[in-house]
Design an enzyme around this catalytic site. Structure first.
Site, PDB file in Angstrom:
ATOM      1  N   CYS A  61      -8.464 -14.463  17.077  1.00 14.20           N
ATOM      2  CA  CYS A  61      -9.086 -13.315  17.722  1.00 14.20           C
ATOM      3  C   CYS A  61     -10.407 -13.050  17.020  1.00 14.20           C
ATOM      4  CB  CYS A  61      -8.183 -12.100  17.594  1.00 14.20           C
ATOM      5  SG  CYS A  61      -6.479 -12.465  18.080  1.00 14.20           S
ATOM      6  N   ASP A 109     -11.431  -1.728  12.968  1.00 13.96           N
ATOM      7  CA  ASP A 109     -11.789  -1.658  11.545  1.00 13.96           C
ATOM      8  C   ASP A 109     -13.248  -2.081  11.310  1.00 13.96           C
ATOM      9  OD1 ASP A 109      -9.209  -0.853  10.762  1.00 13.96           O
ATOM     10  OD2 ASP A 109      -8.518  -2.938  10.687  1.00 13.96           O
ATOM     11  N   ARG A 115      -8.475  -9.629   9.371  1.00 13.43           N
ATOM     12  CA  ARG A 115      -8.404 -10.579   8.246  1.00 13.43           C
ATOM     13  C   ARG A 115      -9.218 -11.832   8.548  1.00 13.43           C
ATOM     14  NH1 ARG A 115      -2.271  -9.468   7.927  1.00 13.43           N
ATOM     15  NH2 ARG A 115      -2.337  -7.354   7.066  1.00 13.43           N
ATOM     16  N   ARG A 159       0.817  -1.202   0.000  1.00  8.80           N
ATOM     17  CA  ARG A 159       0.000   0.000   0.000  1.00  8.80           C
ATOM     18  C   ARG A 159       0.858   1.261   0.000  1.00  8.80           C
ATOM     19  NH1 ARG A 159      -2.800   0.883   5.375  1.00  8.80           N
ATOM     20  NH2 ARG A 159      -4.493  -0.480   4.736  1.00  8.80           N
ATOM     21  N   TYR A 160       1.894   1.280   0.829  1.00  6.03           N
ATOM     22  CA  TYR A 160       2.789   2.435   0.896  1.00  6.03           C
ATOM     23  C   TYR A 160       4.033   2.103   0.082  1.00  6.03           C
ATOM     24  CZ  TYR A 160      -0.118   3.157   5.037  1.00  6.03           C
ATOM     25  OH  TYR A 160      -1.177   3.302   5.888  1.00  6.03           O
ATOM     26  N   ARG A 189       7.083   0.353   2.108  1.00  9.35           N
ATOM     27  CA  ARG A 189       6.825  -0.745   3.037  1.00  9.35           C
ATOM     28  C   ARG A 189       5.908  -1.769   2.395  1.00  9.35           C
ATOM     29  NH1 ARG A 189       4.212   3.542   6.729  1.00  9.35           N
ATOM     30  NH2 ARG A 189       4.728   4.688   4.848  1.00  9.35           N
ATOM     31  N   CYS A 205      -2.700 -18.896  13.109  1.00  6.99           N
ATOM     32  CA  CYS A 205      -2.238 -18.194  14.303  1.00  6.99           C
ATOM     33  C   CYS A 205      -2.243 -19.178  15.464  1.00  6.99           C
ATOM     34  CB  CYS A 205      -3.169 -17.036  14.636  1.00  6.99           C
ATOM     35  SG  CYS A 205      -3.336 -15.874  13.271  1.00  6.99           S
ATOM     36  N   CYS A 249     -10.500 -10.069  14.462  1.00  7.59           N
ATOM     37  CA  CYS A 249      -9.414  -9.978  13.475  1.00  7.59           C
ATOM     38  C   CYS A 249      -9.839  -9.285  12.176  1.00  7.59           C
ATOM     39  CB  CYS A 249      -8.913 -11.382  13.137  1.00  7.59           C
ATOM     40  SG  CYS A 249      -7.567 -11.374  11.937  1.00  7.59           S
ATOM     41  N   LYS A 273      -3.565   4.466   6.999  1.00  7.28           N
ATOM     42  CA  LYS A 273      -3.733   4.840   8.400  1.00  7.28           C
ATOM     43  C   LYS A 273      -3.597   6.340   8.583  1.00  7.28           C
ATOM     44  CE  LYS A 273      -1.546   0.632  10.226  1.00  7.28           C
ATOM     45  NZ  LYS A 273      -1.095   0.119   8.901  1.00  7.28           N
ATOM     46  N   ASP A 333      -7.631   3.143  10.293  1.00  6.80           N
ATOM     47  CA  ASP A 333      -7.214   2.645   8.982  1.00  6.80           C
ATOM     48  C   ASP A 333      -8.438   2.748   8.079  1.00  6.80           C
ATOM     49  OD1 ASP A 333      -5.617   1.478   7.032  1.00  6.80           O
ATOM     50  OD2 ASP A 333      -4.753   0.050   8.461  1.00  6.80           O
TER      51      ASP A 333
HETATM   52  C1  LIG Z   1      -0.116  -0.685   8.707  1.00 10.54           C
HETATM   53  C2  LIG Z   1       0.447  -1.051   7.417  1.00 10.54           C
HETATM   54  C3  LIG Z   1       1.814  -0.900   7.148  1.00 10.54           C
HETATM   55  C4  LIG Z   1       2.778  -0.397   8.184  1.00 10.54           C
HETATM   56  O1  LIG Z   1       2.498   0.905   8.526  1.00 10.54           O
HETATM   57  P1  LIG Z   1       3.399   1.684   9.598  1.00 10.54           P
HETATM   58  O2  LIG Z   1       2.606   2.918   9.848  1.00 10.54           O
HETATM   59  O3  LIG Z   1       4.723   1.948   8.939  1.00 10.54           O
HETATM   60  O4  LIG Z   1       3.546   0.811  10.789  1.00 10.54           O
HETATM   61  C5  LIG Z   1       2.270  -1.239   5.899  1.00 10.54           C
HETATM   62  N1  LIG Z   1       1.447  -1.704   4.937  1.00 10.54           N
HETATM   63  C6  LIG Z   1       0.123  -1.847   5.155  1.00 10.54           C
HETATM   64  C7  LIG Z   1      -0.732  -2.369   4.062  1.00 10.54           C
HETATM   65  C8  LIG Z   1      -0.414  -1.542   6.414  1.00 10.54           C
HETATM   66  O5  LIG Z   1      -1.721  -1.717   6.635  1.00 10.54           O
HETATM   67  S1  SF4 Z   2      -5.516 -10.479  15.062  1.00 15.40           S
HETATM   68 FE1  SF4 Z   2      -5.892 -11.995  13.415  1.00 15.40          FE
HETATM   69  S2  SF4 Z   2      -3.881 -12.370  12.511  1.00 15.40           S
HETATM   70 FE2  SF4 Z   2      -3.522 -11.414  14.511  1.00 15.40          FE
HETATM   71  S3  SF4 Z   2      -3.268 -13.122  15.942  1.00 15.40           S
HETATM   72 FE3  SF4 Z   2      -5.417 -12.526  16.003  1.00 15.40          FE
HETATM   73  S4  SF4 Z   2      -6.405 -13.877  14.513  1.00 15.40           S
HETATM   74 FE4  SF4 Z   2      -4.214 -13.940  14.085  1.00 15.40          FE
END
Ligand SMILES: *Cc1c(COP(=O)(O)O)cnc(C)c1O
Ligand code: SF4
Length: 348
Positions: A108, A272, A113, A91-92, A95, A104, A111, A316, A309
């Site tokens: 959670c 989220d 995802r 996305r960025y 990074r 996992c 989560c 974010k 986010d």
């Molecule tokens: C949160 C996130 C990051 C890391 O973001 P930082 O602000 O640098 O911690 C990188 N890629 C994605 C897709 C994210 O959601």
């Molecule tokens: S938040 Fe989602 S990815 Fe992270 S430990 Fe919990 S279940 Fe796993």
């Protein structure tokens, strides 16, 4: 050898609502449909932290019929559209997230995802991991690779090391991070062998995921100490969760406790818009009020950024309690104690 010990503990995790219902003596019927859609896994360590039905530990790991409510987005951060290959979210520019594990130590309920984490058949293949490495190697803007999933630390040491080594040797990758909840749910996994392994791949950052002060146990503290002693810089990402940690006093205790464990609070995530986790959402005003309460009461080191986010992969954004007003060239700034103080600014 030690690799085997934590695997055995992980195998002893609770993975069905019928087991859970037997243990806590309730009717599993309303939870069967939830379990069919979203997997359940609670490690023995985390299970032991439950004191009463419905407490903040329970809420984080025990399925709830409310998860079947259709009130959110399946992919709240638009991640699937930001995946050039299945194992990478980019996305960025500088990074990228590298999804190295589909599972996992525990699941959670909130989560982000939950559409795929722990779901059978959605784990990444070795071929997809290779594609991910190739994409990162071919994209020179990427300086920071975030190992995520799922939880990278459920991988066997040998698999984890292979992936770390391959990314580490890419010349333009300057730092690596691992996001993990294992110190919370399976602290036994942070073995001496693991810390020796990780130490070879500096600069390495680890972001843990503690959400409640009751998760700050002695084994968790020992796990964090082991990582910190290996020279790994530890941060923590907390999710603001209704009925779990949406009280100033709870987060104050959590953030202070983390600092004592050598873990720096990094982000407080606004929940989220995840499908099936709407019951964990709070209004943004709750988060802002908590941040205002904490400022001035705890060490600046204990204060994370409160971030939201945005849907659709917009990224974010930090949310800050508004403490500045302007009257001409005079700023009126509200102190942590609630007093308005005038400050002579320079004309812009
Ligand atoms: C949160 C996130 C990051 C890391 O973001 P930082 O602000 O640098 O911690 C990188 N890629 C994605 C897709 C994210 O959601
Ligand atoms: S938040 Fe989602 S990815 Fe992270 S430990 Fe919990 S279940 Fe796993």
């Amino acid at each position: 050898m030690a690799d085997q010990a934590w695997r055995r503990v992980l195998k002893d995790s609770l993975t069905s609502v019928t087991q859970l219902a037997d243990l806590f003596d309730f009717d599993p019927q309303p939870l069967l449909a939830v379990e069919a859609q979203y997997p359940l896994k609670i490690t023995p360590h985390y299970l032991n932290l439950i004191e009463t039905v419905g407490d903040p530990i329970w809420k984080q790991c025990v399925p709830d019929p409310l998860e079947l409510t259709h009130d959110g987005l399946i992919d709240p951060l638009g991640e699937e559209n930001l995946s050039p290959v299945p194992a990478v979210i980019h996305r960025y520019p500088d990074r990228a997230i590298f999804l190295v594990s589909g599972s996992c130590a525990g699941y959670c309920r909130f989560c982000t995802r939950k559409r795929k984490v722990g779901c059978p058949g959605l784990a990444l293949s070795f071929k997809e991991l290779r594609q991910g490495i190739d994409y990162i190697a071919a994209t020179p803007q990427i300086r920071d690779v975030i190992f995520s999933g799922g939880d990278p630390l459920v991988l066997a040491d040998s698999v984890l090391e292979d992936l770390l080594a391959r990314i580490h040797q890419i010349p333009h990758v300057e730092v690596m991070r691992i996001g993990t909840r294992v110190p919370v749910t399976l602290p036994q996994r942070i073995t001496e062998e693991l810390s020796v392994l990780l130490k070879k791949y500096h600069p390495l950052y680890i972001n843990t995921h503690f959400n409640h002060p009751r998760e700050l146990t002695a084994p968790a503290a020992a796990a964090c100490a082991r990582l910190a002693d290996a020279g790994i810089v530890l941060g923590n990402q907390t999710v603001l969760l209704r009925g779990v940690n949406d009280q100033p006093q709870v987060l104050l205790e959590l953030f202070r406790g983390l600092l004592k464990m050598r873990v720096r609070p990094y982000y407080l995530h606004h929940m989220d818009l995840v499908q099936g986790a709407g019951h964990f959402r709070t209004p943004v005003s709750v988060g802002l009020k908590i941040m205002y309460h904490l400022r001035g009461r705890v060490s600046g080191l204990a204060l994370p950024y409160y971030v939201i986010d945005l849907p659709g992969g917009k990224g974010k954004v930090p949310l800050v309690p508004n403490s500045v007003r302007r009257r001409g060239d005079t700023l009126i700034i509200r102190t942590a104690a609630g007093e308005d103080v005038e400050y002579p600014d320079l004309p812009a």
